[in-house]
Design a protein around this motif. Structure first.
Motif, mmCIF file in Angstrom:
data_model
loop_
_atom_site.group_PDB
_atom_site.id
_atom_site.type_symbol
_atom_site.label_atom_id
_atom_site.label_comp_id
_atom_site.label_asym_id
_atom_site.label_seq_id
_atom_site.Cartn_x
_atom_site.Cartn_y
_atom_site.Cartn_z
ATOM 1 N N TYR A 200 7.960 36.998 4.886
ATOM 2 C CA TYR A 200 8.310 37.652 6.134
ATOM 3 C C TYR A 200 7.461 38.906 6.349
ATOM 4 N N PHE A 201 7.281 39.634 5.275
ATOM 5 C CA PHE A 201 6.489 40.865 5.346
ATOM 6 C C PHE A 201 5.080 40.571 5.860
ATOM 7 N N PHE A 202 4.454 39.560 5.277
ATOM 8 C CA PHE A 202 3.083 39.246 5.694
ATOM 9 C C PHE A 202 3.049 38.629 7.085
ATOM 10 N N TRP A 203 4.080 37.899 7.382
ATOM 11 C CA TRP A 203 4.202 37.290 8.711
ATOM 12 C C TRP A 203 4.079 38.364 9.789
ATOM 13 N N GLU A 204 4.783 39.480 9.560
ATOM 14 C CA GLU A 204 4.714 40.569 10.533
ATOM 15 C C GLU A 204 3.393 41.317 10.415
ATOM 16 N N LEU A 205 2.913 41.428 9.185
ATOM 17 C CA LEU A 205 1.654 42.146 8.991
ATOM 18 C C LEU A 205 0.526 41.445 9.752
ATOM 19 N N ALA A 206 0.579 40.137 9.813
ATOM 20 C CA ALA A 206 -0.465 39.411 10.527
ATOM 21 C C ALA A 206 -0.315 39.597 12.037
ATOM 22 N N LEU A 207 0.909 39.755 12.462
ATOM 23 C CA LEU A 207 1.161 39.834 13.902
ATOM 24 C C LEU A 207 0.729 41.169 14.499
ATOM 25 N N ILE A 208 1.050 42.258 13.792
ATOM 26 C CA ILE A 208 0.881 43.581 14.395
ATOM 27 C C ILE A 208 -0.580 43.906 14.731
ATOM 28 N N PRO A 209 -1.532 43.658 13.821
ATOM 29 C CA PRO A 209 -2.919 43.948 14.213
ATOM 30 C C PRO A 209 -3.353 43.147 15.433
ATOM 31 N N VAL A 210 -2.874 41.910 15.511
ATOM 32 C CA VAL A 210 -3.267 41.096 16.653
ATOM 33 C C VAL A 210 -2.739 41.699 17.944
ATOM 34 N N TYR A 211 -1.548 42.242 17.857
ATOM 35 C CA TYR A 211 -1.015 42.896 19.048
ATOM 36 C C TYR A 211 -1.942 44.011 19.514
ATOM 37 N N PHE A 212 -2.372 44.831 18.572
ATOM 38 C CA PHE A 212 -3.253 45.935 18.963
ATOM 39 C C PHE A 212 -4.607 45.427 19.442
ATOM 40 N N LEU A 213 -5.099 44.376 18.792
ATOM 41 C CA LEU A 213 -6.394 43.829 19.200
ATOM 42 C C LEU A 213 -6.350 43.359 20.651
ATOM 43 N N CYS A 214 -5.262 42.651 20.984
ATOM 44 C CA CYS A 214 -5.182 42.147 22.351
ATOM 45 C C CYS A 214 -4.977 43.288 23.338
ATOM 46 N N SER A 215 -4.097 44.220 22.980
ATOM 47 C CA SER A 215 -3.745 45.206 23.980
ATOM 48 C C SER A 215 -4.840 46.258 24.159
ATOM 49 N N ASN A 216 -5.707 46.425 23.186
ATOM 50 C CA ASN A 216 -6.762 47.430 23.351
ATOM 51 C C ASN A 216 -8.085 46.862 23.813
ATOM 52 N N TRP A 217 -8.378 45.616 23.432
ATOM 53 C CA TRP A 217 -9.700 45.088 23.757
ATOM 54 C C TRP A 217 -9.634 43.866 24.676
ATOM 55 N N GLY A 218 -8.476 43.651 25.268
ATOM 56 C CA GLY A 218 -8.285 42.423 26.047
ATOM 57 C C GLY A 218 -8.770 42.524 27.471
ATOM 58 N N GLY A 219 -8.411 41.520 28.258
ATOM 59 C CA GLY A 219 -8.836 41.453 29.657
ATOM 60 C C GLY A 219 -7.963 42.305 30.560
ATOM 61 N N GLU A 220 -8.021 42.019 31.851
ATOM 62 C CA GLU A 220 -7.369 42.885 32.824
ATOM 63 C C GLU A 220 -5.843 42.921 32.674
ATOM 64 N N THR B 193 7.136 36.492 19.961
ATOM 65 C CA THR B 193 7.019 36.158 18.542
ATOM 66 C C THR B 193 7.950 37.028 17.709
ATOM 67 N N PHE B 194 8.193 38.234 18.185
ATOM 68 C CA PHE B 194 9.043 39.119 17.389
ATOM 69 C C PHE B 194 10.487 38.639 17.399
ATOM 70 N N VAL B 195 10.931 38.177 18.551
ATOM 71 C CA VAL B 195 12.280 37.618 18.605
ATOM 72 C C VAL B 195 12.403 36.469 17.610
ATOM 73 N N GLY B 196 11.379 35.612 17.627
ATOM 74 C CA GLY B 196 11.378 34.507 16.674
ATOM 75 C C GLY B 196 11.453 35.005 15.247
ATOM 76 N N SER B 197 10.625 36.013 14.938
ATOM 77 C CA SER B 197 10.590 36.533 13.568
ATOM 78 C C SER B 197 11.956 37.050 13.152
ATOM 79 N N LEU B 198 12.636 37.737 14.072
ATOM 80 C CA LEU B 198 13.927 38.310 13.702
ATOM 81 C C LEU B 198 14.942 37.212 13.407
ATOM 82 N N LEU B 199 14.898 36.149 14.229
ATOM 83 C CA LEU B 199 15.789 35.027 13.934
ATOM 84 C C LEU B 199 15.534 34.517 12.525
#
Lengths: 632, 109, 489
Positions: free
Chosen positions: C129-149, C162-168
């Motif tokens: 679970y720990f790594f599951w979230e660890l993989a998710l968080i950088p991707v969030y920043f990658l998309c939100s900082n370097w993404g499209g419009e 995905t976070f809702v899913g993770s919590l379940l």
């Protein structure tokens, strides 16, 4: 030699890789030499293999190359099977294929070098796929070739990719084939489930004790695959459109490869089909319907290649009749003779189109016999062969199928003969309109009319010789005792089926009568067309029922209306409404509900300290009360 | 003196405190009412502590004065609270020229 | 030691990457780091499967009964290999892309790689679970900082979803850990649970996990985050998301759901399979209508993932082997597709199919590359995807876990036809026909771009002709999972 059989497909593959990778650096001469050379080499090896296979007492050999799929109990190796049937197809594919390659060196000469190389690379890949198809020792390897020819036809039909029309035709061919392929695949899964194997030998051995219902299901699904690949109802419409490709490609698809795949597959699985009579009836009826339908459409086509295309569909129908009535040898025989004369017809048509500067409409041709003698004579021979006039090759093979059809059901025979009448008619209509009468093209075209160069005429002559004599290896018993060399050769492949069928040979007098009828009908059709179109060709637009025929019974339109359009509408509905409003709407709806709820609850935060404290006190009192009254 | 007297007194004091907090708007008076509630509790703590002292000390010589000790803690905390609270009130007066808590609903906007 | 290295190298290199100032050296640094990871991963392949260096145990949170326990089996190896191979490929393919704050970009990429590696090697549910979230968080920043419009909207949805899913899933993990024999989180005690949890509890516990994994894959109807996110993310991130991250969902089912709650999986197998099939057909139809190349590939990916999930629930050896192979191959193929899309976008600054056309004349090498990758996407024989899809379909057909195996095979098979429709449509509209004003100025791709595409194509063909190594690698794991799955209460 047999253990070198892997070289037969590998050589064209090598040709494909070299030409494909080096297409920018190879000269046209080298490309042509290399492209044709590898096929010639394959042909020579096939010939040597054939000589070995032909010997008495030959036992089929399986050459295993490597492991391919190995999952649990399922073992599927890369293995080739060399027996009479596959050897015969090797010869047809590499032999006719080689002639088409030689022809192409001249026909495609105007292409730029990279495209020229690309063309030959595709051709080699095509031959490779087809060889894989016929050599595979199990259904999966066969399927690899099966899909491979589909791919190559896609690439070659769309060879001139700047034209979107051609691209559409290519796409149609691929998708139609894929529909059939799905049937084939499901049949393979069923076999895996039922027999635990897809190797021919094992499947056929276990087939005898299998319930008929299962075999019927499997064979019907395989047949669905065959209708796609071999252009039968309902999946035939791609083949006429496939004329978009360069003409030699049409010859390759129609004569030596691709469309014969379905016939080969059923002939290979003959024991399964013999054991399921229902499927056989379905196959025969489909063949009959296709033969008649396609022949009727061909009557009214004015594009030289379209006529030939529908004639292919129709002739394939005959082959399926043969398979359906259990005349496996006859079907394979017809594949062979058809390969000769259909290749010849297409290559001849190509020669005409070449001379006419790309014109394909026969109404604008006429009188070409004076300018192109070799093309004319060879084309005429091919017409005689396809019409089933003795002693040309088509007569023997078609007759064998028809007499077997008669033995099964005289109605089949009658319909088959009606088809033969139409065949003779439209072929001679084509011949007369193209080569006889006066030239109707432009003056500019007339100046350029010429006989094609020898790279084109030599294949024509070779194929003409084969079309004339090819039938002689299958002389009916009534003419020559033990004259059917092909039947003798193929006997081990079909032995089990023939043992089950145990057909009584028809009496000689009856067989001769049947022959006489079909030949008479064919002659009638040919002579009628000859006399009618020799002087004044049919130039007017078709009207009435003729218009229905000219528009191919509107089958494409019907398919469009009942399958393509609704599917497209469904996709549009999903895309523009369902996804956004329903699915995403649900998801966003959850978000919106949360937002709405919090907006309401927010109002409780009035900012009045007194209010907060009051709530706190009330809460405490409630907790006290709960503690006192609900304490367990 | 029976323990009941102490309890009645403490409850009365506490209720006065609660009522004061709920009804008054002057921050200083609210503050004093809070102190009143704290002292009500303190009174109870001391009373109960005294009541139980005799039995507890028999079991454990160091026990029995927990309640009284606790009162000291509360007084210290209350003193600290007063200093912070008064500071807040002073700041509030500087900003709003009033010590009416109903002026403190600025966060709402 | 190898699994630890697989996590630590990208983690440390990523953290260090934040402090590199120059964007060029940040790029080279991350490329070197990813190549180091790849070397380690390849080394892991040649080691004997039972070697001690493939597992590692250390104390982590003893109070909770969780330990830092990692290990590599066939399943883990195939996915770590995919992760390890993909990152250098992605970095090379997008080498020319300029990012602002490139050091942060590359560092986050490496961190997500570390997270992915951790997911695939974890032998402990809490660690997973720990790594599951660890993989998710950088991707969030990658998309939100370097993404499209529309990146903010898209990534917000992605993250919440995905976070809702993770919590379940976290709830499920905690519940299960309370019921293990040792109240711990280790994989072993989890896989013993299928005998300890009563069937009626497994029915609802199944959904806690399944929804989490279904969102990640994504399965119909949990898929709507995906096309938006793919469209808005920078190409490199999209490659990570679609090539590797979607495999987390499949991996989760294979490792933490199917063997653990085998009865629940069996009870809900038909429902889940139906979802998969609806998704396959639905996504294929959607793909036909897409005008944006990225969205088209996104929907095509949904269809392919649906098949893999379907094959898992079929519970057959052939199907499961197919899933294993296909997880790797799908990653390679889809990264190949993204590389082509990225090459087109960089040259023409558009991904709209309707605005392109006739590229084959201007860029023959690119056209060949795309056609080959697209054919692999179609699962044409002798490309890598054929082996996987063939085995998966054959597994679904031969499935004893469901009564509807034939119906499933036939309806799912329709997607084979539809995939041909949308893929060929795309090839035709982008590459064939005449050039227009935009594409007339086009040029062919450069040598190094050709080389990258050639590499992808090479992998596609080699895996298609000789899939034996992968099959041998995963056979043991497949048998193990099937033994667990075949246990029913």
């Amino acid at each position: 030699m047999i253990h070198l059989v892997w070289l037969v497909p590998v050589l064209p593959l090598a040709g494909f890789l070299i030409l494909g990778l080096g297409r920018n650096n190879l000269s046209k001469a080298l490309t042509g030499l290399m492209g044709s050379g590898v096929i010639l080499a394959s042909f020579v090896i096939s010939l040597l293999i054939f000589l070995e296979v032909k010997q008495e007492g030959f036992v089929p050999v399986t050459v295993s190359l490597s492991e391919f799929i190995n999952a649990g109990k399922l073992q599927i190796p890369f293995a080739f099977q060399v027996d009479q049937l596959s050897t015969l197809f090797l010869l047809i594919i590499t032999g006719v294929g080689f002639l088409i390659h030689v022809y192409s060196t001249s026909y495609m000469h105007e292409e730029e070098a990279p495209h020229f190389a690309r063309y030959f690379a595709y051709l080699n890949l095509f031959v490779f796929s087809m060889l894989l198809l016929v050599l595979g020792a199990n259904y999966v390897i066969m399927f690899i070739g099966w899909e491979g020819v589909g791919l190559c036809s896609y690439l070659l039909i769309g060879f001139w990719f700047k034209n979107l029309e051609y691209g559409n035709a290519a796409k149609k061919a691929f998708i139609m084939n894929r529909i059939g392929d799905l049937g084939f695949l499901i049949a393979v899964f069923w076999m895996i489930n039922q027999f635990g194997s897809v190797t021919f030998g094992e499947v056929f051995a276990k087939a005898q004790g299998t319930p008929i219902a299962v075999l019927t299901g499997i064979t019907l699904l395989l047949f669905v695959g065959a209708t796609g690949k071999s252009a039968q109802i309902p999946l035939y419409t791609w083949l006429p459109d496939a004329m978009a490709g360069p003409t030699p490609v049409s010859a390759l698809i129609h004569a030596a490869t691709m469309v014969t795949a379905g016939i080969y597959m059923i002939a290979r699985s003959n024991i399964l089909y013999t054991l399921s009579p229902v499927t056989q009836t379905v196959v025969a009826l489909t063949g009959l319907a296709t033969a008649i339908l396609a022949a009727s459409i061909a009557l009214k086509q004015n594009d030289i290649k379209k006529v030939l295309a529908y004639s292919t569909v129709s002739q394939l129908g005959y082959m399926f009749i043969g398979l359906g009535v259990g005349a496996y040898t006859g079907a394979v025989f017809h594949v062979m003779t058809h390969a000769f004369f259909k290749a010849l017809l297409f290559l001849g048509a190509g020669s005409v189109i070449h001379a006419m500067g790309g014109e394909q409409d026969i109404r604008k041709m006429g009188g070409l016999k004076a300018y192109m003698p070799v093309t004319r004579w060879t084309f005429l021979l091919a017409c005689l062969a396809i019409a089933g006039i003795p002693p040309f090759s088509g007569f023997f093979s078609k007759d064998e199928i028809l007499s077997a059809a008669y033995a099964k059901n005289p109605v089949y025979y009658a319909i088959g003969v009606a088809g033969a009448l139409m065949t003779a008619f439209y072929m001679f209509r084509l011949y007369a309109t193209t080569f006889l009468g006066d030239f109707r093209g432009t003056a500019h075209q007339k100046d350029h009319l010429h006989e094609s160069p020898s790279a084109i005429t030599i294949p024509l002559i070779v194929l003409a010789a084969l079309s004339v004599t090819g039938g002689l290896i299958g002389m009916p018993e009534v003419f020559v005792k033990n004259g059917h060399l092909l039947e003798h050769f193929l006997e081990p492949v079909f032995a089990a089926s023939y043992k089950i069928q145990q057909a009584e040979p028809a009496p000689a007098s009856k067989e001769l009568t049947l022959m006489a009828i079909s030949v008479g009908v064919a002659l009638l059709g040919a002579l009628y067309a000859w006399s009618r179109f020799r002087k004044k060709p049919d130039l007017a637009e078709a009207t009435g029922f003729g218009k229905v025929l000219a528009n191919k019974w509107y089958v494409d339109e019907i398919y469009n209306a009942i399958i393509v359009k609704p599917l497209d509408a469904l996709a549009s509905f999903f895309n523009s409404f369902f996804e956004k409003n329903v699915i995403d709407g649900l998801v966003n709806g959850v978000g919106r509900a949360v937002r709405y709820g919090s907006r309401q609850i927010r109002l409780m935060q009035s900012g009045q300290v007194g209010g907060y404290v009051l709530l706190m006190v009330i809460g405490m009192v409630v907790l006290f009360l709960v503690q006192i009254f609900f304490k367990k | 003196m029976p323990i009941n007297y102490y309890i009645f007194l403490a409850v009365t004091l506490f209720c006065i405190g609660v009522t004061g907090v709920l009804t008054r708007r002057n921050a200083i008076i609210i503050f004093m009412c809070i102190e009143l509630m704290l002292n009500a509790v303190n009174l109870l703590l001391v009373a109960f502590s005294k009541m139980h002292y005799q039995e507890m000390v028999k079991l454990n010589p160091t026990a029995g004065i927990d309640g009284q000790l606790f009162v000291f803690f509360i007084m210290v905390v209350a003193a600290a609270e007063v200093s912070v609270g008064l500071a807040i009130i002073v700041m509030m007066y500087r900003n709003t020229h009033s010590v009416d808590v109903n002026f403190l609903n600025r966060l709402k906007h | 030691m190898i699994p630890v290295l697989l996590i630590v190298i990208p983690l440390v290199c990523g953290l260090a990457g934040f402090f590199i100032k120059s964007s060029r050296s940040a790029r080279d640094w991350s490329l070197i780091a990813s190549i180091m990871t790849m070397v380690v991963s390849l080394a892991g392949l040649v080691i004997h499967p039972n070697a001690a260096s493939l597992v590692f145990d250390a104390e982590w949170l003893p109070a909770l009964g969780s330990s830092f326990s990692v290990g590599l089996d066939g399943l883990g190896q195939i996915l770590t290999l995919l992760t390890a191979v993909s990152f250098p490929l992605i970095f090379t393919a997008t080498y020319r892309t300029e990012y602002k704050n490139a050091n942060n970009f590359y560092a986050l990429m490496l961190l997500s790689q570390a997270g992915l590696m951790g997911v695939f090697v974890a032998n402990d549910a809490l660690l997973f679970y720990f790594f599951w979230e660890l993989a998710l968080i950088p991707v969030y920043f990658l998309c939100s900082n370097w993404g499209g419009e529309k990146r903010v909207q898209a990534t917000f949805k992605f993250f919440i979803y995905t976070f809702v899913g993770s919590l379940l899933m976290l709830v499920g993990i905690i519940y299960l850990s309370q019921h293990t024999a040792d109240h711990g989180f280790s994989l072993k005690s989890f896989t013993d649970l299928n005998q300890r949890i009563p069937a009626q509890d497994q029915t609802w516990l199944f959904w806690l996990f399944f929804i989490a994994f279904a969102i990640k894959m994504p399965l119909f109807p949990f898929h709507t985050w995906q096309p938006d996110t793919y469209e808005q993310s920078p190409s490199a991130t999209t490659m990570v998301l679609s090539g590797i991250m979607v495999k987390m969902g499949l991996f989760g089912i294979l490792r933490w759901l199917a063997p653990v709650l085998s009865t629940g999986t069996w009870i809900w197998g038909d429902t889940a399979s139906a979802l998969c099939i609806i998704g396959m057909i639905y996504a294929s139809l959607m793909a036909i209508k897409q005008d944006d190349l990225k969205r088209l590939v996104a929907y095509s990916s949904i269809a392919h993932i649906g098949l893999m999930c379907l094959a898992i629930f079929a519970t057959t050896q052939a199907g499961m082997q197919g899933v294993m192979i296909q997880m790797f191959n799908h990653g390679i193929n889809i990264i190949g597709l993204w590389i082509v899309v990225d090459l087109i976008e960089r040259q023409f600054h558009t991904r709209k199919i309707s605005e392109l056309g006739g590229l084959a004349q201007k860029a023959p090498a690119l056209a060949i590359g795309l056609v080959l990758v697209a054919l692999a996407n179609l699962a044409l024989p002798l490309t890598n995807a054929f082996v996987g899809e063939f085995l998966m379909f054959s597994g679904v057909y031969g499935s004893a876990a469901t009564k509807y195996n034939v119906v499933f095979t036939v309806t799912a098979g329709l997607s084979i036809i539809l995939s041909a429709v949308y893929t060929l449509n795309m090839i035709q509209k982008v590459f064939y026909g005449k050039t227009n004003a935009l594409t007339a100025k086009g040029r062919d791709i450069f040598f190094h771009e050709k080389m990258i595409l050639a590499l992808v194509v090479l992998v596609i063909l080699v895996m298609g002709v000789y899939p034996k190594p992968v099959m041998d690698l995963t056979r043991g794991t497949v048998d193990l999972i099937l033994t667990k799955m075949n246990f029913k209460l």
